[in-house]
Design a protein around this motif. Structure first.
Motif, PDB file in Angstrom:
ATOM      1  N   SER A  17       0.834  -1.209   0.118  1.00  6.85           N
ATOM      2  CA  SER A  17      -0.018  -0.130   0.099  1.00  6.85           C
ATOM      3  C   SER A  17       0.812   1.207  -0.062  1.00  6.85           C
ATOM      4  O   SER A  17       1.900   1.389   0.631  1.00  6.85           O
ATOM      5  CB  SER A  17      -0.948   0.206   1.179  1.00  6.85           C
ATOM      6  OG  SER A  17      -1.774  -1.115   1.212  1.00  6.85           O
ATOM      7  N   TYR A  59     -13.940   6.449 -10.365  1.00 10.43           N
ATOM      8  CA  TYR A  59     -12.699   5.700 -10.305  1.00 10.43           C
ATOM      9  C   TYR A  59     -12.494   5.168 -11.625  1.00 10.43           C
ATOM     10  O   TYR A  59     -13.619   4.652 -12.437  1.00 10.43           O
ATOM     11  CB  TYR A  59     -12.605   4.670  -9.486  1.00 10.43           C
ATOM     12  CG  TYR A  59     -12.748   5.115  -7.913  1.00 10.43           C
ATOM     13  CD1 TYR A  59     -13.912   5.224  -7.190  1.00 10.43           C
ATOM     14  CD2 TYR A  59     -11.273   5.208  -7.368  1.00 10.43           C
ATOM     15  CE1 TYR A  59     -13.877   5.732  -5.819  1.00 10.43           C
ATOM     16  CE2 TYR A  59     -11.293   5.705  -5.824  1.00 10.43           C
ATOM     17  CZ  TYR A  59     -12.772   5.814  -5.374  1.00 10.43           C
ATOM     18  OH  TYR A  59     -12.499   6.395  -4.079  1.00 10.43           O
ATOM     19  N   ASP A  61     -11.859   1.749 -13.912  1.00  9.81           N
ATOM     20  CA  ASP A  61     -12.292   0.345 -13.792  1.00  9.81           C
ATOM     21  C   ASP A  61     -11.128  -0.349 -12.892  1.00  9.81           C
ATOM     22  O   ASP A  61     -11.334  -1.404 -11.937  1.00  9.81           O
ATOM     23  CB  ASP A  61     -12.726  -0.279 -14.758  1.00  9.81           C
ATOM     24  CG  ASP A  61     -14.202   0.407 -14.965  1.00  9.81           C
ATOM     25  OD1 ASP A  61     -14.482  -0.176 -16.363  1.00  9.81           O
ATOM     26  OD2 ASP A  61     -14.791   0.980 -14.444  1.00  9.81           O
ATOM     27  N   SER A  62      -9.978  -0.091 -13.545  1.00  7.98           N
ATOM     28  CA  SER A  62      -8.825  -0.863 -12.835  1.00  7.98           C
ATOM     29  C   SER A  62      -8.306  -0.637 -11.584  1.00  7.98           C
ATOM     30  O   SER A  62      -7.482  -1.395 -11.215  1.00  7.98           O
ATOM     31  CB  SER A  62      -7.487  -0.532 -14.023  1.00  7.98           C
ATOM     32  OG  SER A  62      -7.410   1.136 -13.984  1.00  7.98           O
ATOM     33  N   LYS A  64     -10.913   0.407  -9.196  1.00  5.82           N
ATOM     34  CA  LYS A  64     -12.160   0.130  -8.304  1.00  5.82           C
ATOM     35  C   LYS A  64     -11.981  -0.962  -7.287  1.00  5.82           C
ATOM     36  O   LYS A  64     -11.342  -2.074  -7.464  1.00  5.82           O
ATOM     37  CB  LYS A  64     -13.263  -0.086  -9.312  1.00  5.82           C
ATOM     38  CG  LYS A  64     -13.953   1.229  -9.593  1.00  5.82           C
ATOM     39  CD  LYS A  64     -15.109   1.082 -10.582  1.00  5.82           C
ATOM     40  CE  LYS A  64     -15.630   2.121 -11.157  1.00  5.82           C
ATOM     41  NZ  LYS A  64     -16.747   1.803 -12.263  1.00  5.82           N
ATOM     42  N   GLY A  65     -12.199  -0.784  -5.983  1.00  5.19           N
ATOM     43  CA  GLY A  65     -11.998  -1.465  -4.947  1.00  5.19           C
ATOM     44  C   GLY A  65     -10.565  -1.658  -4.302  1.00  5.19           C
ATOM     45  O   GLY A  65     -10.361  -2.228  -3.352  1.00  5.19           O
ATOM     46  N   ARG A  66      -9.456  -1.129  -4.782  1.00  5.25           N
ATOM     47  CA  ARG A  66      -8.333  -1.240  -4.302  1.00  5.25           C
ATOM     48  C   ARG A  66      -7.983   0.364  -4.161  1.00  5.25           C
ATOM     49  O   ARG A  66      -7.132   0.413  -2.967  1.00  5.25           O
ATOM     50  CB  ARG A  66      -7.233  -1.803  -5.503  1.00  5.25           C
ATOM     51  CG  ARG A  66      -7.693  -2.903  -5.903  1.00  5.25           C
ATOM     52  CD  ARG A  66      -6.562  -3.524  -6.765  1.00  5.25           C
ATOM     53  NE  ARG A  66      -6.398  -2.727  -7.989  1.00  5.25           N
ATOM     54  CZ  ARG A  66      -5.307  -2.485  -8.455  1.00  5.25           C
ATOM     55  NH1 ARG A  66      -4.198  -2.353  -7.572  1.00  5.25           N
ATOM     56  NH2 ARG A  66      -5.254  -1.599  -9.418  1.00  5.25           N
ATOM     57  N   THR A  68      -8.758   4.341  -3.003  1.00  4.25           N
ATOM     58  CA  THR A  68      -9.556   5.264  -2.320  1.00  4.25           C
ATOM     59  C   THR A  68      -9.206   6.842  -2.424  1.00  4.25           C
ATOM     60  O   THR A  68      -8.203   7.077  -1.938  1.00  4.25           O
ATOM     61  CB  THR A  68      -9.971   4.947  -0.911  1.00  4.25           C
ATOM     62  OG1 THR A  68     -10.482   3.586  -0.877  1.00  4.25           O
ATOM     63  CG2 THR A  68     -11.156   5.914  -0.485  1.00  4.25           C
ATOM     64  N   ASN A  83      -4.125   0.505  -2.124  1.00 11.49           N
ATOM     65  CA  ASN A  83      -4.191  -0.947  -1.802  1.00 11.49           C
ATOM     66  C   ASN A  83      -3.873  -2.067  -2.667  1.00 11.49           C
ATOM     67  O   ASN A  83      -4.381  -1.724  -3.658  1.00 11.49           O
ATOM     68  CB  ASN A  83      -5.091  -1.109  -0.542  1.00 11.49           C
ATOM     69  CG  ASN A  83      -5.353  -0.229   0.493  1.00 11.49           C
ATOM     70  OD1 ASN A  83      -4.269   0.363   0.861  1.00 11.49           O
ATOM     71  ND2 ASN A  83      -6.595   0.136   0.785  1.00 11.49           N
ATOM     72  N   SER A  84      -3.703  -3.078  -2.241  1.00 16.66           N
ATOM     73  CA  SER A  84      -3.328  -4.370  -3.104  1.00 16.66           C
ATOM     74  C   SER A  84      -2.631  -3.883  -4.400  1.00 16.66           C
ATOM     75  O   SER A  84      -3.035  -4.215  -5.524  1.00 16.66           O
ATOM     76  CB  SER A  84      -4.807  -4.969  -3.485  1.00 16.66           C
ATOM     77  OG  SER A  84      -5.345  -5.289  -2.225  1.00 16.66           O
TER      78      SER A  84
END
Length: 121
Positions: A17, A59, A61-62, A64-66, A68, A83-84
């Motif tokens: 991170s 965001y 797409d690449s 999203k979810g990682r 913020t 993150n990740s």
């Protein structure tokens, strides 16, 4: 004049991170959208994430979810928590802001100088 100064880049292993910060200073009346873009070697600059003054986010797409995106309006600062991280996230990350410098509605777009993020596999 307005300056955007990024910090927080560096070298990290895959899965790790990093948190980027970008502080705006200068002749600022208000800031509308702020965001992050990135440019990898040999590729065009691409949007990573944006956030409006009201907190609405967008965001790629690449990420999203990682990733913020957030901002502190009082500090005129935008953040990107990553993150990740993956090797394909390696790029120079640029801060961007739409700034009002006076009472009128016109905004001016500014870029930071960029900060390198390198993710090793």
């Amino acid at each position: 004049q307005v300056q955007l100064v990024e910090s927080g880049g560096g070298l990290v292993q895959a899965g790790g991170s990093l948190r980027l910060s970008c502080a705006a200073s200068g002749s600022i009346f208000s800031i509308n959208a702020m965001g992050w873009y990135r440019q990898a070697p040999g590729k065009q600059r691409e949007l990573v994430a944006t956030i409006t003054s009201g907190g609405s986010t967008n965001y790629a797409d690449s990420v999203k979810g990682r990733f913020t995106v957030s901002r502190d309006n009082a500090k005129k600062t935008v953040y990107l928590q990553m993150n990740s991280l993956k090797p394909e996230d390696t790029a120079v990350y640029y801060c961007n802001a739409d700034v009002r410098t006076g009472w009128g509605p016109r905004t001016y777009n500014y870029w930071g100088q960029g900060t390198q993020v390198t993710v090793s596999s």
